[in-house]
Write an enzyme that holds these catalytic residues in place. Structure first.
Site, PDB file in Angstrom:
ATOM      1  N   ASP A   1       0.712  -1.039  -0.276  1.00 37.54           N
ATOM      2  CA  ASP A   1       0.325  -0.130   0.060  1.00 37.54           C
ATOM      3  C   ASP A   1       1.141   0.835  -0.127  1.00 37.54           C
ATOM      4  O   ASP A   1       2.301   1.336  -0.288  1.00 37.54           O
ATOM      5  CB  ASP A   1      -0.703  -0.096   0.963  1.00 37.54           C
ATOM      6  CG  ASP A   1      -2.319   0.194   0.766  1.00 37.54           C
ATOM      7  OD1 ASP A   1      -2.627   1.513   0.889  1.00 37.54           O
ATOM      8  OD2 ASP A   1      -3.483  -0.399   1.019  1.00 37.54           O
TER       9      ASP A   1
ATOM     10  N   HIS B   1      -2.629   2.965  -5.109  1.00 39.57           N
ATOM     11  CA  HIS B   1      -1.929   3.231  -3.958  1.00 39.57           C
ATOM     12  C   HIS B   1      -0.821   1.893  -3.546  1.00 39.57           C
ATOM     13  O   HIS B   1      -0.424   1.221  -3.240  1.00 39.57           O
ATOM     14  CB  HIS B   1      -3.049   1.868  -2.525  1.00 39.57           C
ATOM     15  CG  HIS B   1      -4.142   1.927  -1.906  1.00 39.57           C
ATOM     16  ND1 HIS B   1      -4.464   3.731  -1.469  1.00 39.57           N
ATOM     17  CD2 HIS B   1      -5.436   2.099  -2.879  1.00 39.57           C
ATOM     18  CE1 HIS B   1      -5.609   3.209  -1.165  1.00 39.57           C
ATOM     19  NE2 HIS B   1      -6.607   2.780  -1.748  1.00 39.57           N
TER      20      HIS B   1
ATOM     21  N   GLU C   1      -9.547   2.422  -5.613  1.00 41.38           N
ATOM     22  CA  GLU C   1      -9.065   3.980  -4.908  1.00 41.38           C
ATOM     23  C   GLU C   1      -7.920   5.218  -6.089  1.00 41.38           C
ATOM     24  O   GLU C   1      -6.809   4.798  -5.351  1.00 41.38           O
ATOM     25  CB  GLU C   1      -9.123   4.362  -3.782  1.00 41.38           C
ATOM     26  CG  GLU C   1     -10.212   3.596  -2.883  1.00 41.38           C
ATOM     27  CD  GLU C   1      -9.914   4.000  -1.463  1.00 41.38           C
ATOM     28  OE1 GLU C   1     -10.482   3.959  -0.465  1.00 41.38           O
ATOM     29  OE2 GLU C   1      -8.850   3.464  -1.046  1.00 41.38           O
TER      30      GLU C   1
END
Length: 751
Positions: A186, A258, A321
């Site tokens: 991440d 990410h 995202e």
């Protein structure tokens, strides 16, 4: 006559006993209690030909004071036989029959996995009855409803040791969950050794500091974090450990977003030159993998090493995202869109996922990703993990793709599970044990054929606010028990209290294991409820309601408190404190709730658009319940709307005089929450013809920091309508750019 009565008594007693539920979680599909008992001796004789690894596990977990010896089949207390293979072994690989007679315990299954699951049931039965020394004779026939019953663990925001990860896997095994989703990369850290790219762990496994406290505080600890990562030998060890417990480990390597930790190590994989550093904040960041050939070669090489370490059918590639800001500004990306006739940057994301999937498929594996991989069109063989709601799962299933259901509103275990004021810091939202237990993974929108594409259910534990493994335990247990029964297919929300009793019986086992499980169900839960155009405050606990005591003046309920009998009327601004007592002793945390009563409190309210399900506690009534939102705890006091305006109409019941309207909105840009763009207030006497009496712009809202008090002059009206405008699409330069902003609103009051 006497004989007839005795016979009746015996029949009734047997019937009552047979209907008594065993303390098993998840509860089996079919349980039959028979006559007689099996006596538990200190020495359990085990048949010589029992499956070795599974039986060794059983011997370790079956409890203290039990000894085991091998024996022949006729003398053995525990025997096993493999069932003849069915036409479709996959369908039955977790099936088992566990039969306990006064003389022997026998297990039958098609596979060792079925045998292992039967042993888990047997361990729970022994824990329930070993003090009594006898187990009732019974027959259990059992298999799960869903093939994927998973738990996720984020080790990027905060890291956990190999031994702690193994403990986590043990909890999954105890409750018959079969998939461990390991979130390994991440923005805040890269946690898996990749030998071809050593800088991923040399550089990407550490950060200069970490965010602490609530996001709105914007404070940091100033302490370097890391380097923390798992070597490939440690990964192999964990995978072997899980495999021995018939648990599949699914690794997650995040892409295209990410990716900050990876870009810090290899900045040439970005659209810009950087420099980058692993994120110290939580949230979403604009710098993502650039879809160029060298990036794909890098990811293919990474996945080669990952697939060597993990034998799982699915490889999780994230996909969530991913801001499109950098892609919009990147000449290479724009040329790629034109060259491949892609519609836009969402099409480019689909191109990215398709290309990765093609490579993974070539290696004999499949990809699974968060529901944003649907953007621009889903890759041919991809499965979807539906987290933003159920929509992604529905869309996948209707198009013939498999889906795992993991919506935030039921399955995010980083959300609060009790009164936020008595709980440790959490991400936000409210997912108590009862809500998890109420979840049905099959969306109503699907027909029987489409429902076959729902692989199962999973809960996720993101660790922004989880600093150590004790807190991991607290957040997942007992909610993991509810998830296990949902995944097994035997949950029944109508019988939640009975399930709760079984959960409490499991606490004894967790106590002996030294697990720091949450006792939130013992604490008081309060809820504001509408009654006759006013508010009453309901209090409840998993214990005897007669033990609840409360005060109305904000004082400690350990002195001069009242016994709770009925919901408490909220007729004026007041502070209610409550707690659970036994024999005069405090047995729970003290819950506290402040009420600010205005002319809208308790009145009828309607919303033109409903809030998002994961921030919809108490529905529209949340806006007139007299409770002001806590800016540091999203919890239960706010309604959240993604990409939607709030248009609320309040019926005051009769013409009422007022001169002020107030409400609060929230700003937390790291979580995509933005202040309102504008607000307008209208009045009406017939709920048809409204007149605007006040409006306020974004700059005024910003200057007020979202705490809005509007002087509307002297008004005398029956209806108030408040329109609070969402910020819309998040602008470039902000976390979540190009996505729909969240608007959070609490109480709408009038004075």
């Amino acid at each position: 006559m006497i004989r007839a009565f005795l016979l009746f008594f015996i029949l009734v007693s047997t019937s009552v006993f047979s209907q008594k539920k065993l303390n098993l979680i998840p509860y089996p599909q079919k349980v039959q209690i028979n006559e007689g008992n099996f006596t538990i001796s200190n020495v359990i004789m085990l048949n010589n030909d029992l499956p070795k690894e599974e039986t060794e596990y059983f011997k370790k977990k079956a409890g203290a004071n039990l000894k085991f010896q091998n024996s022949g089949k006729s003398e053995a207390h525990l025997v096993y036989s493999q069932l003849p293979k069915a036409n479709n072994v996959d369908q039955n690989k977790e099936f088992y029959v566990l039969e306990i007679t006064p003389k022997q315990i026998s297990i039958k299954s098609y596979t060792k996995q079925g045998y292992f699951l039967a042993l888990q049931t047997l361990i729970q039965i022994i824990n329930q009855y070993k003090d009594a020394g006898k187990i009732p004779a019974m027959k259990i026939e059992d298999q799960p409803k869903f093939a994927w019953r998973g738990m996720h663990l984020d080790v990027c925001r905060h890291f956990f040791t190999v031994e702690e990860v193994k403990q986590y896997i043990d909890y999954l095994a105890m409750y018959k969950l079969n998939t461990f989703h390991w979130h390994l990369t991440d923005d805040q850290g890269w946690r898996i050794e990749i030998k071809k790219y050593p800088k991923l762990t040399q550089v990407g496994s550490k950060r200069k500091e970490s965010m602490i406290g609530a996001y709105v505080d914007n404070t940091f600890d100033g302490k370097p974090y890391g380097p923390y990562f798992y070597t490939q030998d440690q990964i192999k060890d964990v995978v072997k450990y899980a495999t021995e417990r018939h648990i599949t480990v699914v690794p997650e390597i995040e892409m295209p977003g990410h990716a900050l930790a990876a870009l810090t190590a290899y900045p040439e994989l970005a659209c810009t030159k950087g420099p980058f550093e692993p994120a110290t904040k939580w949230g979403v960041f604009d710098d993502v993998f650039c879809p160029k050939d060298e990036t794909f070669k890098f990811l293919e090489n990474v996945l080669d090493e990952v697939m060597t370490l993990f034998p799982s059918q699915y490889i999780h590639i994230g996909g969530d995202e991913c801001p499109k800001t950098r892609w919009k500004e990147c000449a290479h990306c724009q040329e790629l869109i034109k060259k491949n006739n892609l519609k836009d940057e969402h099409g480019l994301q689909s191109y990215f996922i398709h290309r990765i999937e093609k490579y993974v498929n070539k290696k004999g594996r499949k990809i699974i990703g968060w529901d944003e991989i649907l953007e621009g069109g889903l890759a041919p063989n991809a499965a979807v993990m539906s987290w933003t709601g159920i929509k992604g799962g529905v869309e996948a299933a209707k198009t013939g793709h498999f889906a795992v259901m993991t919506p935030t509103s039921y399955c995010y275990f980083d959300y609060y599970q009790g009164d936020p004021q008595t709980e440790p810091p959490a991400f936000g939202g409210f997912v108590p044990l009862e809500k998890v237990y109420s979840y049905n993974p099959i969306p109503e929108e699907l027909n029987a054929e489409q429902a076959k594409y729902i692989l199962g259910v999973q809960a996720n534990l993101w660790t922004e606010y989880i600093l150590d493994f004790k807190q991991v335990q607290y957040m997942v247990l007992p909610r993991m028990m509810a998830l296990s029964e949902v995944g097994w297919g035997t949950s029944d929300p109508k019988n939640y209290k009975e399930f709760e009793e079984r959960v409490i019986s499991q606490f004894k086992v967790l106590d002996k294991m030294g697990v720091n499980y949450a006792k939130s169900i013992y604490n008081i839960t309060g809820k504001a409820v509408s009654e006759n155009n006013s508010v009453v405050y309901e209090l409840k606990t998993s214990q005897n309601a007669n033990g609840i005591r409360y005060t109305l003046d904000g004082t400690d309920p350990r002195s001069n408190s009242q016994v709770y009998q009925n919901p408490v009327p909220v007729t004026k601004s007041m502070g209610i404190k409550s707690a659970y007592f036994e024999n005069g002793d405090l047995k729970s945390a003290i819950s506290s709730q402040q009420f600010i009563v205005s002319k809208t409190t308790g009145k009828k309210i309607t919303l033109e658009q409903q809030p998002s399900e994961n921030y919809s506690y108490n529905g529209a009534f949340n806006l007139v319940d007299g409770i002001i939102g806590n800016q540091r705890q999203l919890g239960t006091t706010w309604l959240g709307f993604q990409g939607k305006d709030v248009v609320a109409t309040i019926d005051l019941g009769q013409k009422t005089q007022f001169n002020e309207i107030y409400f609060n909105t929230l700003e937390n840009k790291g979580s995509w929450i933005h202040l309102a763009k504008s607000a307008k207030v209208f009045v009406s006497d017939d709920n048809k013809n409204f007149k605007m009496i006040k409006q306020i712009g974004g700059e005024e809202i910003k200057n007020a920091k979202g705490k809005i008090k509007l002087n509307v002059g002297n008004q005398n009206s029956k209806y108030i309508k408040v329109k609070i405008e969402n910020a819309g699409i998040i602008p470039a330069g902000n976390p979540g750019a190009d996505s729909k902003a969240w608007l959070f609103v609490d109480e709408i009051g009038a004075n």
